[in-house]
Design a protein around this motif. Structure first.
Motif, PDB file in Angstrom:
ATOM      1  N   MET A  81       0.766  -1.186   0.066  1.00 12.06           N
ATOM      2  CA  MET A  81       0.114  -0.009   0.076  1.00 12.06           C
ATOM      3  C   MET A  81       0.836   1.143  -0.012  1.00 12.06           C
ATOM      4  O   MET A  81       0.658   2.374  -0.844  1.00 12.06           O
ATOM      5  CB  MET A  81      -0.777  -0.090   1.185  1.00 12.06           C
ATOM      6  N   GLY A  82       2.036   1.261   0.648  1.00 12.41           N
ATOM      7  CA  GLY A  82       2.816   2.466   0.958  1.00 12.41           C
ATOM      8  C   GLY A  82       3.470   2.634  -0.499  1.00 12.41           C
ATOM      9  O   GLY A  82       4.011   3.548  -1.086  1.00 12.41           O
ATOM     10  N   VAL A  83       3.614   1.364  -1.307  1.00 19.35           N
ATOM     11  CA  VAL A  83       4.279   1.726  -2.606  1.00 19.35           C
ATOM     12  C   VAL A  83       3.544   2.516  -3.636  1.00 19.35           C
ATOM     13  O   VAL A  83       3.899   3.502  -4.138  1.00 19.35           O
ATOM     14  CB  VAL A  83       4.669   0.360  -3.207  1.00 19.35           C
ATOM     15  N   GLY A  84       2.283   2.083  -3.388  1.00 19.13           N
ATOM     16  CA  GLY A  84       1.104   2.959  -4.305  1.00 19.13           C
ATOM     17  C   GLY A  84       1.220   4.330  -3.888  1.00 19.13           C
ATOM     18  O   GLY A  84       1.041   5.170  -4.575  1.00 19.13           O
TER      19      GLY A  84
ATOM     20  N   ALA B 168     -10.182  -3.973  -2.725  1.00 15.62           N
ATOM     21  CA  ALA B 168      -9.521  -4.555  -1.855  1.00 15.62           C
ATOM     22  C   ALA B 168     -10.343  -5.604  -0.736  1.00 15.62           C
ATOM     23  O   ALA B 168      -9.969  -6.676  -0.572  1.00 15.62           O
ATOM     24  CB  ALA B 168      -8.598  -3.477  -1.040  1.00 15.62           C
ATOM     25  N   ALA B 169     -11.449  -4.997  -0.590  1.00 11.27           N
ATOM     26  CA  ALA B 169     -12.273  -5.831   0.272  1.00 11.27           C
ATOM     27  C   ALA B 169     -12.672  -7.006  -0.402  1.00 11.27           C
ATOM     28  O   ALA B 169     -12.949  -8.127   0.386  1.00 11.27           O
ATOM     29  CB  ALA B 169     -13.616  -5.084   0.612  1.00 11.27           C
ATOM     30  N   GLU B 170     -12.814  -7.176  -1.626  1.00 14.20           N
ATOM     31  CA  GLU B 170     -13.726  -8.282  -2.425  1.00 14.20           C
ATOM     32  C   GLU B 170     -12.333  -9.439  -2.731  1.00 14.20           C
ATOM     33  O   GLU B 170     -12.752 -10.260  -3.413  1.00 14.20           O
ATOM     34  CB  GLU B 170     -14.380  -7.740  -3.446  1.00 14.20           C
ATOM     35  N   ALA B 171     -11.138  -8.859  -2.637  1.00 15.53           N
ATOM     36  CA  ALA B 171     -10.039  -9.512  -3.565  1.00 15.53           C
ATOM     37  C   ALA B 171     -10.173 -10.990  -2.998  1.00 15.53           C
ATOM     38  O   ALA B 171      -9.925 -11.162  -1.648  1.00 15.53           O
ATOM     39  CB  ALA B 171      -8.717  -8.761  -3.164  1.00 15.53           C
ATOM     40  N   PRO B 172     -10.187 -12.124  -3.674  1.00 16.50           N
ATOM     41  CA  PRO B 172     -10.183 -13.433  -3.212  1.00 16.50           C
ATOM     42  C   PRO B 172      -9.005 -14.155  -2.853  1.00 16.50           C
ATOM     43  O   PRO B 172      -9.008 -15.110  -2.144  1.00 16.50           O
ATOM     44  CB  PRO B 172     -10.895 -14.351  -4.522  1.00 16.50           C
TER      45      PRO B 172
ATOM     46  N   PHE C 196      -3.219   0.335  -5.583  1.00 15.06           N
ATOM     47  CA  PHE C 196      -4.189   1.755  -5.774  1.00 15.06           C
ATOM     48  C   PHE C 196      -4.939   1.982  -4.610  1.00 15.06           C
ATOM     49  O   PHE C 196      -5.320   3.201  -4.377  1.00 15.06           O
ATOM     50  CB  PHE C 196      -5.394   1.104  -6.674  1.00 15.06           C
ATOM     51  N   VAL C 197      -5.125   1.301  -3.522  1.00 14.85           N
ATOM     52  CA  VAL C 197      -5.652   1.903  -2.153  1.00 14.85           C
ATOM     53  C   VAL C 197      -4.487   3.004  -1.646  1.00 14.85           C
ATOM     54  O   VAL C 197      -4.924   3.968  -1.480  1.00 14.85           O
ATOM     55  CB  VAL C 197      -5.798   0.909  -1.153  1.00 14.85           C
TER      56      VAL C 197
ATOM     57  N   GLY D  83     -12.136   5.339  -2.895  1.00 16.56           N
ATOM     58  CA  GLY D  83     -13.289   4.346  -2.455  1.00 16.56           C
ATOM     59  C   GLY D  83     -13.297   3.191  -3.206  1.00 16.56           C
ATOM     60  O   GLY D  83     -13.616   2.166  -2.743  1.00 16.56           O
ATOM     61  N   ILE D  84     -13.424   3.333  -4.484  1.00 20.14           N
ATOM     62  CA  ILE D  84     -13.492   2.451  -5.557  1.00 20.14           C
ATOM     63  C   ILE D  84     -12.350   1.106  -5.330  1.00 20.14           C
ATOM     64  O   ILE D  84     -12.473   0.059  -5.201  1.00 20.14           O
ATOM     65  CB  ILE D  84     -13.428   2.971  -6.916  1.00 20.14           C
TER      66      ILE D  84
END
Length: 403
Positions: free
Chosen positions: A260-263, A296-300, A311-312, A290-291
């Motif tokens: 997340m920090g790299v992004g 990230a919430a849905e990543a399987p 992207f977050v 938000g998207i």
């Protein structure tokens, strides 16, 4: 990177880079210390909230103090105090005397330090560079925090897994020496000090009235409060995702936070090259962020989770740097400390509410929902604020044409 051409800002930038790296190591260690003591997402949220409760209650007093005081001297005291508290974490953890109530006490103590540190540190940036370089300086400061996240979280996860939590706390204590050294060798003659206000009754209320009557400040602050409470709770949501969804531990969380920090670093470098942001750009960044959180919430799987977290991170730095830049440029210099205290109240002080909510949601509804709620908060905030901020941009453009 015009702001880095100024010696005082360079010193501050690299001192903060080292110190924030240590802070992220401690964030990783504290999260897994609490999970080890309690195995509870709710307790993780509450202990995170305890750190920011003083900011919620007393943040405006800290901002007024920053407007009245020599910010450099304030930072000497606050940074040294934060280093001592990190050392206390290390000693108590190393001697096996750490208890849950002790975590709460130390977190609250650090929160009281942040009451004075956050507004002084944020508003001190404007004294390190000339006004034309302020947008770049604010953005680069956010970049340094996210570079620190990349290395601090990754190193924290590795150190916690390989050597234990004590070393994470100890290294954070030592890292504050970099900030103190940078402050000590700055050239006072090269500063751009803001005029300090004299003590008068009612100055906190004066600051609140000023913000309430300035839509360029009020609307972004409302957005920041909602998003800060529900979306910016990654010290709660990511450890829950790492442990409960993907079956990992401190090392897995460290990798997630680092990616997340790299992004975030990539987003910050892009943002640093831009000029003064439009108010509507803040809405667009909130919508995009938000998207990304919802993805990230849905990543399987973990690889897809890490891809979404890039992207977050990009969205987090874009929104955060734009928000701080918009506020600092819109605020009068004599109000800047109080305005940035309100930023701290909205972004950090909302954590006692949001951290507890997100921890409870993650514990009872599932870790993925702790991210879903944050993603929806960012998305809806951007959509709802867009019409009002569009009008502000049009009015500003008209004023620029007249002048």
């Amino acid at each position: 990177m015009a702001s880095l051409s100024h010696r005082n800002y360079r010193l501050f930038f690299f001192g903060q880079l080292v110190s924030q790296g240590g802070t992220w190591m401690q964030t990783v260690a504290q999260s897994f210390l609490v999970l080890g003591l309690t195995h509870s997402g709710t307790q993780l949220g509450l202990t995170t909230a305890a750190r920011f409760l003083p900011v919620l209650l007393f943040g405006q007093a800290g901002g007024l103090f920053a407007d009245r005081a020599d910010k450099r001297r304030v930072l000497y005291v606050t940074q040294a105090s934060a280093g001592l508290l990190a050392a206390a974490f290390a000693v108590l953890t190393g001697t096996h005397e750490m208890r849950l109530w002790t975590v709460y006490v130390l977190a609250l103590a650090l929160g009281f330090v942040n009451v004075f540190d956050n507004p002084a540190r944020q508003s001190f940036i404007s004294e390190l560079v000339p006004p034309d370089d302020l947008p770049n300086a604010v953005t680069l400061n956010s970049v340094s925090m996210n570079i620190a996240r990349v290395f601090g979280a990754a190193l924290g996860g590795v150190v916690a897994a390989a050597f234990g939590l004590v070393l994470c706390f100890g290294l954070n204590a030592v890292s504050f020496g970099a900030v103190l050294a940078s402050l000590a060798v700055m050239r006072a003659a090269d500063l751009f000090p803001a005029r300090r206000i004299t003590r008068e009754p009612g100055q906190i209320r004066q600051g609140l009235r000023y913000v309430r009557g300035t839509p360029e400040l009020l609307i972004p602050l409302v957005m920041i409060a909602v998003i800060g409470a529900l979306a910016w709770e990654f010290p709660v949501s990511l450890p829950l995702m790492a442990s409960k969804v993907f079956g990992g531990g401190a090392a897995a969380y460290g990798v997630m936070a680092s990616v997340m920090g790299v992004g975030a670093v990539a987003g910050g470098l892009v943002a640093a090259g831009r000029g003064r942001p439009r108010a509507t750009a803040l809405c667009l960044s909130a919508i995009g962020w938000g998207i990304a959180i919802l993805l990230a919430a849905e990543a399987p799987t973990m690889p897809l989770e890490l891809a979404a977290l890039v992207f977050v991170g990009y969205g987090s730095i874009t929104f955060n740097s734009m928000a701080k830049t918009v506020l600092q440029l819109a605020a009068k210099p004599t109000m800047r400390g109080r305005v940035m205290a309100l930023w701290g109240l909205a972004w950090l002080g909302s954590t006692p509410i949001g951290g507890s909510i997100i921890g409870w949601i993650g514990q009872d509804a599932g870790a993925r929902w702790s991210l879903v709620v944050g993603g929806l908060a960012a998305l809806l905030s951007g959509l709802l604020a867009f019409p009002a901020l569009t009008r502000i941009d049009r009015r500003r453009a008209a004023e620029d044409r007249i002048s």
